[in-house]
Design an enzyme around this catalytic site. Sequence first.
Site, PDB file in Angstrom:
ATOM      1  N   TRP A  86      36.577 -95.012  16.922  1.00 41.41           N
ATOM      2  CA  TRP A  86      37.840 -94.289  16.671  1.00 41.41           C
ATOM      3  C   TRP A  86      37.639 -93.178  15.650  1.00 41.41           C
ATOM      4  O   TRP A  86      38.196 -92.080  15.779  1.00 41.41           O
ATOM      5  CB  TRP A  86      38.851 -95.310  16.167  1.00 41.41           C
ATOM      6  N   ILE A  87      36.840 -93.431  14.625  1.00 40.62           N
ATOM      7  CA  ILE A  87      36.694 -92.476  13.525  1.00 40.62           C
ATOM      8  C   ILE A  87      35.967 -91.212  13.962  1.00 40.62           C
ATOM      9  O   ILE A  87      35.951 -90.212  13.229  1.00 40.62           O
ATOM     10  CB  ILE A  87      35.963 -93.139  12.322  1.00 40.62           C
TER      11      ILE A  87
ATOM     12  N   TYR B 237      41.193-100.158   4.605  1.00 39.97           N
ATOM     13  CA  TYR B 237      41.110-101.327   3.727  1.00 39.97           C
ATOM     14  C   TYR B 237      39.715-101.390   3.119  1.00 39.97           C
ATOM     15  O   TYR B 237      38.718-101.278   3.822  1.00 39.97           O
ATOM     16  CB  TYR B 237      41.382-102.568   4.575  1.00 39.97           C
TER      17      TYR B 237
ATOM     18  N   ARG C  78      29.508-107.545   1.851  1.00 38.83           N
ATOM     19  CA  ARG C  78      30.140-107.138   3.113  1.00 38.83           C
ATOM     20  C   ARG C  78      29.129-106.702   4.168  1.00 38.83           C
ATOM     21  O   ARG C  78      29.428-106.721   5.362  1.00 38.83           O
ATOM     22  CB  ARG C  78      31.125-105.997   2.864  1.00 38.83           C
TER      23      ARG C  78
ATOM     24  N   ARG D 246      40.783 -91.655  25.083  1.00 42.85           N
ATOM     25  CA  ARG D 246      40.733 -93.103  24.853  1.00 42.85           C
ATOM     26  C   ARG D 246      41.683 -93.900  25.728  1.00 42.85           C
ATOM     27  O   ARG D 246      41.491 -95.116  25.873  1.00 42.85           O
ATOM     28  CB  ARG D 246      41.020 -93.395  23.377  1.00 42.85           C
TER      29      ARG D 246
END
EC number: 2.1.1.148
Length: 301
Positions: free
Chosen positions: A110-111, A121, A196, A223
């Site tokens: 998406w980015i 986040y 992470r 998309r």
Amino acid sequence: MPLTPEQQAEIDAQRAAPRQTLRAVSEGMEAHLYRPREVLDHGFVRVIDYMGDDSAIVQAARVSYGAGTKHVSNDEGLIRYLMRHWHSTPFEMCEVKFHVKLPVFVARQWIRHRTANVNEYSARYSILDREFYIPAPDALAAQSTTNNQGRGAVLEGAEAERVLEMLKSDAGRAYDHYEAMLSQDGQQGLARELARMNLPANVYTQWYWKTDLHNLFHFLRLRADAHAQYEIRVYAEAICEMVRDWVPFAYAAFEDYRMGGATLSAKALDCVRRMLKGEEVTQETSGMSKGEWREFEGVIG
């Protein structure tokens, strides 16, 4: 579930406290405001804020003082003209901000649409939830034999069970180790920004994503297309339903000219003209490569 009871209560409170405004309001979008549309197994997309409507597009094109200068039918015709002739600036006068919860691997795809404002986040400051995207059985597919970036036949039986078990166990094990590495229970632990990196790409993240209508249409054209990857396509399809209610004239023009239309090269257009004159045109006489000809045949049926 995508939403906790606390999150749902907050949304209900927001929708229960409407405020008077002098801004242009889209009744269709007001119905969607704040409400999450569930996507995949733990994801959602919801509208946080928006600016403008169909009349804002027309107003920008005419640089007028407000509504009422033309009939609605003329407004629709103008919007279709703008879309048909690729006059994009008036569509940029409408903006929308989404709150999206999505798997990391979908977010990375998406980015690639870099014409938006994004705030994600932060796993440097906060601990990600134990939520992973696990495909439904009918979404488990083998690699396509004809497309290097596509899917083939759906996996079945023991093979599907084997893959699902690996996805679930690997995600759970990675998160167990993520938790074990963090500073807790008196141990020094590893910094969140380092821990992470052990999380899998199917863990869920969230972001606010704000864009204008012109660039949103570009995102949706790619998309929401049938050839797009399923996991991002379902988000795009959910957004399409919101945009259809927000700017019905603009969305109808978008469906007609972008989603349902096709662009022909000069060679392809020449072939169409020759065919209309009764000439039999083949790939060898078209001047196109085999790939171009195959795509051309797909367009003209």
